[in-house]
Design a protein around this motif. Structure first.
Motif, mmCIF file in Angstrom:
data_model
loop_
_atom_site.group_PDB
_atom_site.id
_atom_site.type_symbol
_atom_site.label_atom_id
_atom_site.label_comp_id
_atom_site.label_asym_id
_atom_site.label_seq_id
_atom_site.Cartn_x
_atom_site.Cartn_y
_atom_site.Cartn_z
ATOM 1 N N ARG A 293 11.604 -32.269 26.227
ATOM 2 C CA ARG A 293 10.543 -31.119 26.440
ATOM 3 C C ARG A 293 10.348 -30.480 25.158
ATOM 4 O O ARG A 293 9.361 -30.325 24.576
ATOM 5 C CB ARG A 293 10.968 -30.300 27.463
ATOM 6 C CG ARG A 293 11.297 -31.235 29.002
ATOM 7 C CD ARG A 293 11.819 -30.182 29.846
ATOM 8 N NE ARG A 293 12.981 -29.660 29.520
ATOM 9 C CZ ARG A 293 13.841 -28.657 29.921
ATOM 10 N NH1 ARG A 293 13.462 -28.020 30.693
ATOM 11 N NH2 ARG A 293 14.982 -28.296 29.243
ATOM 12 N N THR A 294 11.502 -30.014 24.413
ATOM 13 C CA THR A 294 11.403 -29.105 23.439
ATOM 14 C C THR A 294 10.657 -29.947 22.170
ATOM 15 O O THR A 294 10.034 -29.376 21.432
ATOM 16 C CB THR A 294 12.638 -28.400 23.071
ATOM 17 O OG1 THR A 294 13.091 -27.579 23.987
ATOM 18 C CG2 THR A 294 12.844 -27.776 21.803
ATOM 19 N N SER A 297 7.145 -29.960 22.408
ATOM 20 C CA SER A 297 6.304 -28.935 22.198
ATOM 21 C C SER A 297 6.388 -28.677 20.639
ATOM 22 O O SER A 297 5.483 -28.122 19.885
ATOM 23 C CB SER A 297 7.132 -27.641 22.844
ATOM 24 O OG SER A 297 8.387 -27.393 22.334
ATOM 25 N N TYR A 333 3.855 -20.385 19.191
ATOM 26 C CA TYR A 333 5.027 -21.272 19.846
ATOM 27 C C TYR A 333 6.145 -20.129 19.876
ATOM 28 O O TYR A 333 6.519 -19.783 18.777
ATOM 29 C CB TYR A 333 5.227 -22.510 19.106
ATOM 30 C CG TYR A 333 6.714 -23.010 19.358
ATOM 31 C CD1 TYR A 333 6.811 -23.423 20.547
ATOM 32 C CD2 TYR A 333 7.567 -23.351 18.392
ATOM 33 C CE1 TYR A 333 8.024 -24.358 21.094
ATOM 34 C CE2 TYR A 333 8.799 -23.974 18.721
ATOM 35 C CZ TYR A 333 8.965 -24.353 20.019
ATOM 36 O OH TYR A 333 10.249 -24.945 20.261
ATOM 37 N N GLU A 336 12.712 -21.552 21.966
ATOM 38 C CA GLU A 336 13.909 -21.433 22.890
ATOM 39 C C GLU A 336 14.877 -20.366 22.366
ATOM 40 O O GLU A 336 15.540 -19.549 22.974
ATOM 41 C CB GLU A 336 14.600 -22.563 23.443
ATOM 42 C CG GLU A 336 15.600 -22.358 24.375
ATOM 43 C CD GLU A 336 16.384 -23.941 24.648
ATOM 44 O OE1 GLU A 336 17.456 -23.895 25.337
ATOM 45 O OE2 GLU A 336 16.140 -24.935 23.969
ATOM 46 N N ASP A 421 8.820 -21.938 25.308
ATOM 47 C CA ASP A 421 10.207 -22.695 25.558
ATOM 48 C C ASP A 421 11.149 -21.868 25.993
ATOM 49 O O ASP A 421 11.392 -20.975 25.403
ATOM 50 C CB ASP A 421 10.381 -23.307 24.035
ATOM 51 C CG ASP A 421 11.532 -24.361 24.383
ATOM 52 O OD1 ASP A 421 12.015 -24.583 25.445
ATOM 53 O OD2 ASP A 421 11.739 -25.185 23.610
ATOM 54 N N GLU A 422 11.660 -21.964 27.213
ATOM 55 C CA GLU A 422 12.422 -21.086 27.818
ATOM 56 C C GLU A 422 12.191 -19.650 27.631
ATOM 57 O O GLU A 422 13.017 -18.887 27.113
ATOM 58 C CB GLU A 422 13.904 -21.338 27.711
ATOM 59 C CG GLU A 422 14.232 -22.959 27.577
ATOM 60 C CD GLU A 422 14.463 -23.357 29.170
ATOM 61 O OE1 GLU A 422 14.591 -22.427 29.964
ATOM 62 O OE2 GLU A 422 14.893 -24.655 29.248
ATOM 63 N N ILE A 452 8.017 -24.224 29.024
ATOM 64 C CA ILE A 452 9.319 -25.058 29.307
ATOM 65 C C ILE A 452 10.228 -24.276 30.005
ATOM 66 O O ILE A 452 10.374 -23.189 29.410
ATOM 67 C CB ILE A 452 9.524 -25.578 27.767
ATOM 68 C CG1 ILE A 452 8.420 -26.600 27.311
ATOM 69 C CG2 ILE A 452 10.624 -26.486 28.041
ATOM 70 C CD1 ILE A 452 9.127 -26.925 25.882
#
Length: 496
Positions: A293-294, A297, A333, A336, A421-422, A452
């Protein structure tokens, strides 16, 4: 030893007139896992530092086995069998496993030389007692986060720790690694170790904890048995909110496609990934750690450009090869790892927030400081960042406030497509609710969001549609109305 291994009564601690703890009571028993809950700023870290001798309380008493003690420094706490494993692990990358376990305390021969044979033998015995089998001569830099945690637990046991504090031990672990860690925690509990367990993941606590103590705004709220409390009650005790308020998802009319990904591939990371993202939509991306997933992205944002496939933004086919190009196309973006990839910790809030938009404040090579400061002030005010000033260093902020600064930084670019992301990893329940509310508001303003998350309640609570990945491939796509935890996990594990 008595059942009440550690007892703190009426503990108060202030810093520069600000109350970090006010009349806190806490009790930890032998052979139990006791969870400590509270928002960031609730006083958890300060209480841990009191227990480990880093801070001395202004008022109150500490009892160990019914004997009053005074912990002047961490060394005294260690000597009394109190040890802590923090979220930021402290292994030495260039030392091997055995050397890390006995760092600063290597056994020696009569000659004063290191007794290597004994050190490796004792290290092997400690790891075996935990049910862990590793090559003791492996350098720590080659260990996973989970393996480093095992080494730190063994280090604690090597100094005969009977009280073990674990601060967010699962925040960077896969589901399988969490299961392994919990096996070790149960083994320690069975052997009589008292464990103080701090986690923002409430669902974990019902699996591993015996009791829970809740703090709010530095004050003691209550101590309850995990068998006699619900998740909603814990949330209400922590923040005064109900569980429904954690996911304030607005009904937004989804617009046209703004991002189309077609057969995107990066060798060794993901392959043939295709999906669409609409204006005003929150598209959740679920999957286990390592699903890709990461990496997807990052490819969309140009951090690691894809090898094959196509990206379309508002109908225009593009090959995005750098973050600056992605920003020009209206993308933002939020990574995480906020501390290493989202922020420059030694810099202040103003510098961090304005970093992507410095050109707006630059005139003939000079920075318009007042304009940059005002922009940062407006951004952090909108995000409700708790800070003394916009010149405060971001490393001094709590995890939740650091995350808000990262969001403020990227929202200052006025993106049309936002990749998160998270977005709520490692932050407290109250801040999670604030981030979710912001996401919902941004979607209502027409921003397309790709989110995500490894937390299924977050995926189910905030997504309009849910994309699931496994082993670098898309294995499921569900509308909000049809998605369930079972369906998502089946697609994420390919148990179909």
């Amino acid at each position: 030893m008595s059942e009440n291994t550690l007892r703190l009564t009426n503990i108060s601690k202030s810093f520069a007139g600000v109350h970090a703890l006010r009349g806190v009571h806490f009790e930890l028993r032998l052979g139990e896992v006791h969870a400590l809950l509270g928002e960031n700023g609730a006083g958890k870290s300060t209480l841990v530092k009191v227990i480990t001798g880093v801070h001395q309380p202004d008022t109150g008493e500490i009892y160990l086995n019914d004997r009053r003690i005074h912990l002047a420094d961490p060394r005294e706490a260690t000597a009394l069998g109190i040890s802590a494993i923090y979220q930021e692990l402290s292994t030495f990358p260039d030392l091997d496993i055995a050397e890390n376990i006995f760092v600063g305390r290597r056994p020696t021969l009569a000659s004063g030389l290191v007794n290597w044979r004994r050190m490796y033998r004792d290290a092997e015995q400690l790891l075996s007692s935990l049910g862990v089998h590793l090559d003791l001569k492996t350098k720590a830099r080659y260990l996973s986060v989970a393996q480093q945690q095992m080494v730190e637990i063994a280090r604690a046991l090597s100094v005969n720790a009977r009280i073990l504090i674990m601060d967010e031990p699962t925040s960077a672990l896969t589901l399988n690694e969490v299961a392994d860690l919990f096996q070790i925690v149960r083994r320690l509990r069975e052997n009589g170790t008292a464990i103080l367990f701090i986690s923002h993941r409430l669902e974990e606590l019902f699996e591993i904890a015996d009791r829970v103590t809740v703090l709010r705004d530095g004050a003691y709220v209550d101590t309850r048995s995990m068998n006699g409390v619900t998740q909603e009650e814990l949330i209400r005790m922590m923040v005064g909110r109900t569980v429904k308020e954690l996911f304030p998802k607005k009904d937004v009319k989804v617009g046209e496609v703004v991002l189309r990904v077609n057969k995107l591939t990066r060798k060794g990371a993901f392959r043939s990934v295709s999906f669409e993202l609409h204006k005003g939509e929150i598209l959740g991306m679920a999957g286990l750690v390592g699903a890709g997933r990461t990496e997807v992205s990052q490819a969309i944002f140009g951090v690691i450009p894809a090898d094959e496939g196509m990206i379309e933004i508002e109908g225009k086919a593009l090959r995005i090869t750098s973050p600056s190009q992605a920003m020009e196309c209206g993308l933002a973006y939020v990574p995480e790892d906020r501390q290493h990839h989202g922020l420059v910790l030694p810099m202040d809030i103003t510098d961090n927030v304005t970093l992507p938009i410095l050109s707006r404040f630059s005139r003939w090579g000079w920075l318009a400081t007042k304009s940059a400061q005002q922009a940062a002030y407006d951004a952090v005010t909108q995000m409700e960042v708790r800070a003394t000033t916009v010149w405060q260093k971001v490393r001094e902020l709590s995890g939740g406030n650091q995350q808000k600064v990262v969001l403020a930084k990227w929202l200052s670019t006025h993106p049309r497509i936002l990749i998160l992301d998270e977005p709520t990893r490692g932050i407290d329940v109250g801040t999670k609710a604030a981030v979710h509310s912001l996401m919902s508001e941004l979607a209502a303003q027409g921003i397309a969001i790709l989110m995500i998350s490894s937390e299924l309640p977050e995926i189910l609570g905030m997504s309009d549609r849910i994309l699931v990945m496994h082993d670098g491939r898309v294995t499921g796509l569900f509308n909000r109305s049809e998605a369930t935890q079972e369906k998502i996990m089946m697609a994420a594990t390919q148990a179909v």
